[in-house]
Scaffold this motif. Structure first.
Motif, mmCIF file in Angstrom:
data_model
loop_
_atom_site.group_PDB
_atom_site.id
_atom_site.type_symbol
_atom_site.label_atom_id
_atom_site.label_comp_id
_atom_site.label_asym_id
_atom_site.label_seq_id
_atom_site.Cartn_x
_atom_site.Cartn_y
_atom_site.Cartn_z
ATOM 1 N N SER A 36 0.831 -1.131 -0.032
ATOM 2 C CA SER A 36 -0.094 -0.118 -0.025
ATOM 3 C C SER A 36 0.908 1.273 -0.046
ATOM 4 O O SER A 36 0.716 2.114 -0.573
ATOM 5 N N HIS A 37 1.982 1.257 0.716
ATOM 6 C CA HIS A 37 2.917 2.446 0.821
ATOM 7 C C HIS A 37 3.354 2.543 -0.262
ATOM 8 O O HIS A 37 3.848 3.759 -0.993
ATOM 9 N N SER A 38 4.121 1.574 -1.175
ATOM 10 C CA SER A 38 4.767 1.554 -2.173
ATOM 11 C C SER A 38 3.731 2.184 -3.371
ATOM 12 O O SER A 38 4.138 3.071 -4.252
ATOM 13 N N ILE A 39 2.458 1.726 -3.490
ATOM 14 C CA ILE A 39 1.717 2.318 -4.305
ATOM 15 C C ILE A 39 1.403 3.564 -4.258
ATOM 16 O O ILE A 39 1.315 4.466 -5.357
ATOM 17 N N ASN A 40 1.126 4.204 -2.993
ATOM 18 C CA ASN A 40 1.001 5.438 -2.796
ATOM 19 C C ASN A 40 2.170 6.286 -3.178
ATOM 20 O O ASN A 40 1.857 7.396 -3.890
ATOM 21 N N LEU A 41 3.274 6.002 -2.966
ATOM 22 C CA LEU A 41 4.691 6.647 -3.239
ATOM 23 C C LEU A 41 4.691 6.522 -4.981
ATOM 24 O O LEU A 41 4.944 7.669 -5.709
ATOM 25 N N LEU A 42 4.172 5.588 -5.560
ATOM 26 C CA LEU A 42 4.247 5.503 -7.020
ATOM 27 C C LEU A 42 3.269 6.532 -7.630
ATOM 28 O O LEU A 42 3.612 7.143 -8.575
ATOM 29 N N ILE A 43 2.033 6.670 -7.149
ATOM 30 C CA ILE A 43 1.021 7.507 -7.443
ATOM 31 C C ILE A 43 1.690 9.129 -7.256
ATOM 32 O O ILE A 43 1.496 9.930 -7.993
ATOM 33 N N PHE A 44 1.979 9.203 -6.116
ATOM 34 C CA PHE A 44 2.990 10.491 -5.867
ATOM 35 C C PHE A 44 3.978 10.767 -6.846
ATOM 36 O O PHE A 44 3.939 12.112 -7.276
ATOM 37 N N PRO A 73 -3.301 13.423 -7.864
ATOM 38 C CA PRO A 73 -2.628 12.277 -7.358
ATOM 39 C C PRO A 73 -2.701 12.359 -5.808
ATOM 40 O O PRO A 73 -2.554 11.380 -5.219
ATOM 41 N N GLN A 74 -2.382 13.738 -5.603
ATOM 42 C CA GLN A 74 -2.456 13.882 -3.845
ATOM 43 C C GLN A 74 -3.777 13.549 -3.191
ATOM 44 O O GLN A 74 -3.613 12.854 -2.097
ATOM 45 N N ALA A 75 -4.670 13.924 -3.905
ATOM 46 C CA ALA A 75 -6.192 13.488 -3.405
ATOM 47 C C ALA A 75 -6.351 12.186 -3.465
ATOM 48 O O ALA A 75 -6.932 11.496 -2.416
ATOM 49 N N LEU A 76 -5.833 11.463 -4.597
ATOM 50 C CA LEU A 76 -6.010 9.951 -4.672
ATOM 51 C C LEU A 76 -5.516 9.319 -3.475
ATOM 52 O O LEU A 76 -5.852 8.260 -2.905
ATOM 53 N N ILE A 77 -3.843 9.831 -3.145
ATOM 54 C CA ILE A 77 -3.143 9.250 -2.224
ATOM 55 C C ILE A 77 -3.954 9.313 -0.833
ATOM 56 O O ILE A 77 -3.989 8.591 0.122
ATOM 57 N N LEU A 78 -4.395 10.521 -0.341
ATOM 58 C CA LEU A 78 -5.281 10.574 0.754
ATOM 59 C C LEU A 78 -6.418 9.711 0.910
ATOM 60 O O LEU A 78 -6.470 9.085 1.812
ATOM 61 N N THR A 79 -7.064 9.505 -0.265
ATOM 62 C CA THR A 79 -8.094 8.490 -0.175
ATOM 63 C C THR A 79 -7.642 7.055 0.091
ATOM 64 O O THR A 79 -8.014 6.309 0.771
ATOM 65 N N ALA A 80 -6.339 6.776 -0.706
ATOM 66 C CA ALA A 80 -5.934 5.460 -0.488
ATOM 67 C C ALA A 80 -5.353 5.219 0.890
ATOM 68 O O ALA A 80 -5.358 3.927 1.217
ATOM 69 N N ILE A 81 -4.676 6.181 1.524
ATOM 70 C CA ILE A 81 -4.211 6.115 3.012
ATOM 71 C C ILE A 81 -5.446 5.680 3.610
ATOM 72 O O ILE A 81 -5.453 4.720 4.716
ATOM 73 N N VAL A 82 -6.718 6.495 3.667
ATOM 74 C CA VAL A 82 -7.861 5.918 4.504
ATOM 75 C C VAL A 82 -8.271 4.617 4.254
ATOM 76 O O VAL A 82 -8.612 4.093 5.076
ATOM 77 N N ILE A 83 -8.415 4.188 3.030
ATOM 78 C CA ILE A 83 -8.683 2.717 2.402
ATOM 79 C C ILE A 83 -7.819 1.801 3.273
ATOM 80 O O ILE A 83 -8.201 0.671 3.658
ATOM 81 N N GLY A 84 -6.615 2.089 2.855
ATOM 82 C CA GLY A 84 -5.521 1.329 3.596
ATOM 83 C C GLY A 84 -5.593 1.011 5.091
ATOM 84 O O GLY A 84 -5.396 -0.151 5.449
ATOM 85 N N PHE A 85 -5.735 2.255 5.686
ATOM 86 C CA PHE A 85 -6.085 1.973 7.266
ATOM 87 C C PHE A 85 -7.322 1.122 7.424
ATOM 88 O O PHE A 85 -7.279 0.392 8.575
ATOM 89 N N GLY A 86 -8.336 1.331 6.882
ATOM 90 C CA GLY A 86 -9.663 0.498 6.802
ATOM 91 C C GLY A 86 -9.278 -1.089 6.620
ATOM 92 O O GLY A 86 -9.608 -1.816 7.584
ATOM 93 N N ILE A 87 -8.534 -1.269 5.592
ATOM 94 C CA ILE A 87 -8.183 -2.590 5.355
ATOM 95 C C ILE A 87 -7.143 -3.308 6.477
ATOM 96 O O ILE A 87 -7.422 -4.241 6.625
ATOM 97 N N THR A 88 -6.296 -2.420 6.859
ATOM 98 C CA THR A 88 -5.494 -3.042 7.802
ATOM 99 C C THR A 88 -6.151 -3.288 9.198
ATOM 100 O O THR A 88 -5.614 -4.493 9.587
ATOM 101 N N ALA A 89 -7.077 -2.564 9.605
ATOM 102 C CA ALA A 89 -7.975 -2.719 10.550
ATOM 103 C C ALA A 89 -8.706 -3.906 10.685
ATOM 104 O O ALA A 89 -8.818 -4.638 11.453
ATOM 105 N N PHE A 90 -9.399 -4.204 9.433
ATOM 106 C CA PHE A 90 -10.163 -5.182 9.179
ATOM 107 C C PHE A 90 -9.196 -6.598 9.135
ATOM 108 O O PHE A 90 -9.598 -7.489 10.044
ATOM 109 N N PHE A 91 -8.013 -6.365 8.501
ATOM 110 C CA PHE A 91 -6.965 -7.672 8.703
ATOM 111 C C PHE A 91 -6.519 -7.922 10.084
ATOM 112 O O PHE A 91 -6.711 -9.266 10.599
#
Length: 116
Positions: A36-44, A73-91
């Motif tokens: 998730s972090h690597s994809i966020n950096l790639l989009i950035f 891309p910065q707005a997409l990254i902010l959205t991806a961070i929130v989604i990644g946090f939700g997925i991590t909490a679920f896992f």
């Protein structure tokens, strides 16, 4: 700067894939987080890196500066961070329940037809 970020992205992606291939659920979760972090950096990085210019302002729009940073891309990254946090909490909740039921977090220790 972009070359350094490319190496960091590659390193994070390789480490994430390596951890996904391990048999431990904790390492699986860490691998998903690294991916998730690597994809966020790639989009950035794909959005462009420009120093000293704001994204949107009247002077940038009037002057027609083309080297301003794209805010999408910065707005997409902010959205991806929130989604990644939700997925991590679920896992993490799923891993906790799996450990309660099976008594182990290692997938190698499970029996073939073990259903509880």
């Amino acid at each position: 700067m972009e070359t350094i970020l490319a190496f960091v992205i590659g390193l994070l992606f390789a480490a994430g894939v390596y951890l996904l291939l391990r048999r431990s659920i904790v390492k699986l979760i860490l691998g998903i987080m690294l991916l998730s972090h690597s994809i966020n950096l790639l989009i950035f990085t794909a959005g462009g890196l420009h120093k000293g210019n704001p994204q949107f302002s009247d002077t940038v729009m009037e002057a027609g500066l083309s080297n301003s940073t794209d805010p999408l891309p910065q707005a997409l990254i902010l959205t991806a961070i929130v989604i990644g946090f939700g997925i991590t909490a679920f896992f993490l909740a799923l891993m906790y329940r799996f450990y309660q039921v099976t008594g182990t977090e290692d997938l190698d220790e499970l029996k073939e037809g073990d259903t509880k």
